[in-house]
Write an enzyme that holds these catalytic residues in place. Structure first.
Site, short mmCIF file in Angstrom:
data_model
loop_
_atom_site.label_atom_id
_atom_site.label_comp_id
_atom_site.label_asym_id
_atom_site.label_seq_id
_atom_site.Cartn_x
_atom_site.Cartn_y
_atom_site.Cartn_z
N THR A 181 0.85 -1.20 0.00
CA THR A 181 0.00 0.00 0.00
C THR A 181 0.88 1.23 0.00
O THR A 181 1.96 1.23 0.56
CB THR A 181 -0.89 0.06 1.26
OG1 THR A 181 -0.04 -0.03 2.39
CG2 THR A 181 -1.89 -1.06 1.27
N GLU A 327 -5.93 -2.74 -1.78
CA GLU A 327 -6.53 -3.94 -1.21
C GLU A 327 -7.65 -4.51 -2.07
O GLU A 327 -8.13 -5.62 -1.81
CB GLU A 327 -7.11 -3.62 0.19
CG GLU A 327 -6.09 -3.32 1.27
CD GLU A 327 -5.61 -1.86 1.28
OE1 GLU A 327 -5.75 -1.18 0.24
OE2 GLU A 327 -5.07 -1.42 2.31
N LYS A 436 -13.56 18.36 11.94
CA LYS A 436 -14.65 18.40 12.93
C LYS A 436 -14.72 19.80 13.52
O LYS A 436 -13.87 20.21 14.29
CB LYS A 436 -14.40 17.37 14.03
CG LYS A 436 -15.62 17.20 14.89
CD LYS A 436 -15.62 15.88 15.60
CE LYS A 436 -17.04 15.55 16.03
NZ LYS A 436 -17.10 14.41 16.90
N TRP A 441 -19.23 17.70 11.07
CA TRP A 441 -18.18 17.29 10.15
C TRP A 441 -18.21 18.14 8.88
O TRP A 441 -19.27 18.43 8.34
CB TRP A 441 -18.36 15.82 9.74
CG TRP A 441 -18.19 14.86 10.87
CD1 TRP A 441 -19.16 14.15 11.51
CD2 TRP A 441 -16.96 14.49 11.51
NE1 TRP A 441 -18.63 13.36 12.50
CE2 TRP A 441 -17.26 13.55 12.52
CE3 TRP A 441 -15.63 14.87 11.34
CZ2 TRP A 441 -16.30 12.98 13.35
CZ3 TRP A 441 -14.66 14.31 12.15
CH2 TRP A 441 -15.01 13.38 13.14
P1 AMP Z 1 -4.32 3.20 -2.75
O1 AMP Z 1 -4.40 1.96 -1.97
O2 AMP Z 1 -3.01 3.88 -2.67
O3 AMP Z 1 -4.77 3.02 -4.13
O4 AMP Z 1 -5.32 4.25 -2.07
C1 AMP Z 1 -6.67 3.95 -1.89
C2 AMP Z 1 -7.40 5.17 -1.39
O5 AMP Z 1 -7.38 6.19 -2.40
C3 AMP Z 1 -8.86 4.94 -1.10
O6 AMP Z 1 -9.07 4.36 0.15
C4 AMP Z 1 -9.39 6.37 -1.18
O7 AMP Z 1 -9.13 7.09 0.00
C5 AMP Z 1 -8.57 6.96 -2.30
N1 AMP Z 1 -9.32 6.89 -3.56
C6 AMP Z 1 -9.18 6.00 -4.55
N2 AMP Z 1 -10.02 6.28 -5.56
C7 AMP Z 1 -10.71 7.39 -5.20
C8 AMP Z 1 -11.73 8.19 -5.80
N3 AMP Z 1 -12.19 7.92 -7.01
N4 AMP Z 1 -12.21 9.23 -5.09
C9 AMP Z 1 -11.75 9.53 -3.87
N5 AMP Z 1 -10.78 8.83 -3.25
C10 AMP Z 1 -10.27 7.78 -3.90
#
Ligand code: AMP
Length: 540
Positions: A181, A327, A436, A441
């Site tokens: 990640t 994930e 907050k 929120w």
């Molecule tokens: P990663 O594992 O680095 O791909 O990050 C995943 C995270 O990216 C998700 O849990 C979201 O917080 C953010 N994310 C991915 N796609 C989007 C989207 N289309 N809009 C907003 N946040 C996103």
């Protein structure tokens, strides 16, 4: 039980054989160091991936062993995507934007045995080489650099192959890929993808209601191949037999647009920041690039602002907005409209398309507010949780990562979202980024999307800063477009019609650039740290 169908495993090996048999003449095109364009084909990719698999097996690679890559998006990386799993190994893509100590931690944690590295990235490898124990390092010499002592030439390694590679008899649930990640904080966590998950994800990605990829397409793998399998693009292209284009390390908007035009690319997938750069180049140099008719794209990884969606529509590149995470392989939702929504008023259609979309088949979603699942009313926020066949069930070798999964088997995403009555998700924020204020929120994502809609704004981040009366208040950090004159009162007036006054940022700071993570997301943790001691001018 009634006799039904054959037990046929869903593995990447079927895709590799298929592309070699059915589409050997279809082009695979890559920008290589020096910026020239190299043309090869799926026939070559098939032959060379099998050669890599054969030689890895002969070198003693066992089922489930990890082979890491430190590579840009290019054709040899595709061979590794296919050849490593074909040998029964696990392709572990390393993020080349990480710091040496992070890479060393990840290589050691994953217990990588072999590394395949681009020669242009050798100095990065050398910066952590002393901290890791790799058995073999294979150098892909696209720029012609000499092979350092202790490493081998990738070409020589695969040249020894006899060509009579036999696929191992794999189970579809065996591991094929691995990615850590890109979290903005904390220890990187490894996600292991099964053959089955990658195959089902590719099938889903190609669906007309998701990214709509067919053999007719020319697909560019623009998102990095080290980040969740480039959103799934290369494997989907292989499955469909669509021509595949790799930009190499030339990711500036002009180089990408040049390749869009010369190869007549019809589909690409990237994070919104990359699309923003492309849009700005198209707007500032109208008519310079002739893009393929019917071009379309996918944006995901962070929220796609409605203004960017509209802008790209005007340039003839309609976006599908998707949500996912490392994930989840990654795509879970896609924002294409349902048939009857086409008759809705334009603003409402854009509002729907700017949402993160509805879940793909077999993907289940829910939002949890405390112990209860929130109604699908388009308003009640809760933590987004997901389950499905391409959602990870655990992290690799990290027992303390277990709290990510609920006791009833859902992945807790850490994102706050609402789901509307049509089943379309809207991501409100990361849990830790919500602001907050006086017990209420405020969504930083909503504010950011609204601020970047101002024509003089290039990028914006909104963060929570502690406040003596309200606990936290929003502070906007804004990058103006070049030459633009922006001030606080202009932006407050611009936002005022869209928000309650207590939701508006109390202050705007103007900066030249914002910090990003290695995968292009805003690095809000760094901003929060930077503005930790911010003093609010007037206490409202
Ligand atoms: P990663 O594992 O680095 O791909 O990050 C995943 C995270 O990216 C998700 O849990 C979201 O917080 C953010 N994310 C991915 N796609 C989007 C989207 N289309 N809009 C907003 N946040 C996103």
């Amino acid at each position: 039980m009634l006799g039904t169908m054959m037990r046929y495993p869903l593995t990447l090996n079927s895709l590799l054989e298929r592309v070699g048999q059915l589409f050997p003449s279809v082009e695979v095109v890559a920008r290589i160091p020096g910026k020239s364009v190299l043309r090869t084909s799926y026939g070559e990719a098939h032959r060379r991936a099998r050669a890599l698999a054969e030689m890895l097996q002969k070198a003693g690679l066992r089922r489930g062993d990890r082979v890491a890559t430190l590579m840009w998006n290019q054709h040899v990386h595709l061979e590794a995507y296919l050849g490593v799993p074909a040998a029964g190994g696990v392709l572990h893509t390393l993020n080349l934007r990480l710091a040496p100590q992070e890479l060393a931690y990840i290589v050691n944690h994953a217990q990588d045995r072999v590394l395949i590295v681009d020669d242009v990235l050798l100095s990065l490898y050398e910066s952590f080489a002393a901290q890791v124990k790799l058995e073999r390092v294979l150098v892909v010499r696209l720029s012609g650099a000499p092979v350092p002592a202790g490493c081998e030439d990738y070409e020589e390694f695969i040249r020894e192959a006899s060509g009579d590679f036999q696929y191992p008899d794999l189970d579809e649930n065996e591991a094929a890929g691995m990615c850590y990640t890109s979290g903005t904080t904390g220890t990187p966590k490894g996600v292991v993808y099964s053959h089955r998950a990658l195959v089902l994800h590719a099938m889903n990605f190609a669906l007309p209601d998701v990214c709509c990829i067919s053999q007719q397409d020319v697909v560019m793998a623009l998102a990095p191949m080290f980040h969740v399998n480039a959103h799934g693009v290369p494997l989907t292209a292989v499955m469909t037999g669509a021509k595949l284009v790799f930009p190499g390390r030339y990711l500036d908007p002009e180089s990408v647009l040049e390749l869009f035009e010369s190869e007549q690319v019809t589909f690409a997938s990237a994070v919104p920041t990359v699309w923003l750069g492309i849009l700005q180049a198209l707007e500032s140099q109208p008519g310079r690039w002739k893009l393929a008719p019917g071009m379309h794209g996918m944006a995901g990884g962070s929220a796609l602002p409605e203004s960017l969606l509209r802008g790209l529509d005007r340039q003839g590149i309609p976006m599908t907005h998707c949500w996912g995470m490392t994930e989840t392989t990654p795509i879970v939702t896609a924002s294409n409209l349902k048939s009857y929504m086409r008759d809705w008023p334009e603003d409402r259609r854009y509002e729907m398309r700017a949402r993160q979309g509805r879940p793909s088949p077999f993907m289940e979603i829910r939002t949890m507010a405390g112990d209860d699942s929130a109604p699908w009313d388009g308003a009640t926020p809760g933590e987004l949780q997901v389950k499905g066949p391409w959602v990870a069930a655990s992290y690799y070798n990290m027992p303390q990562g277990g709290e990510r999964w609920s006791s009833d088997g859902w992945l807790r995403t850490g994102d706050v979202a609402n789901i509307d009555p049509e089943g379309y998700v809207k991501i409100v924020d990361r849990i830790k980024d919500l602001i907050k204020s006086g017990g209420e929120w405020i969504s930083s994502v909503d504010l950011e999307n609204a601020i970047v809609a101002h024509p003089d704004v290039r990028e914006a981040a909104v963060i929570a800063v502690s406040h003596p009366k309200w606990q936290e208040r929003p502070l906007a950090v804004v990058v103006p477009r070049e030459g633009a004159q922006l001030n606080t009162s202009t932006l407050r007036a611009f936002l005022a019609p869209k928000f309650a006054s207590w939701q508006l940022p109390d202050a705007f700071v103007f900066v030249e650039q914002l910090p990003h993570t290695s995968t292009g997301k805003l690095l809000k943790a760094a901003l929060r740290k930077q503005y930790r001691d911010w003093v609010w001018e007037k206490i409202s």
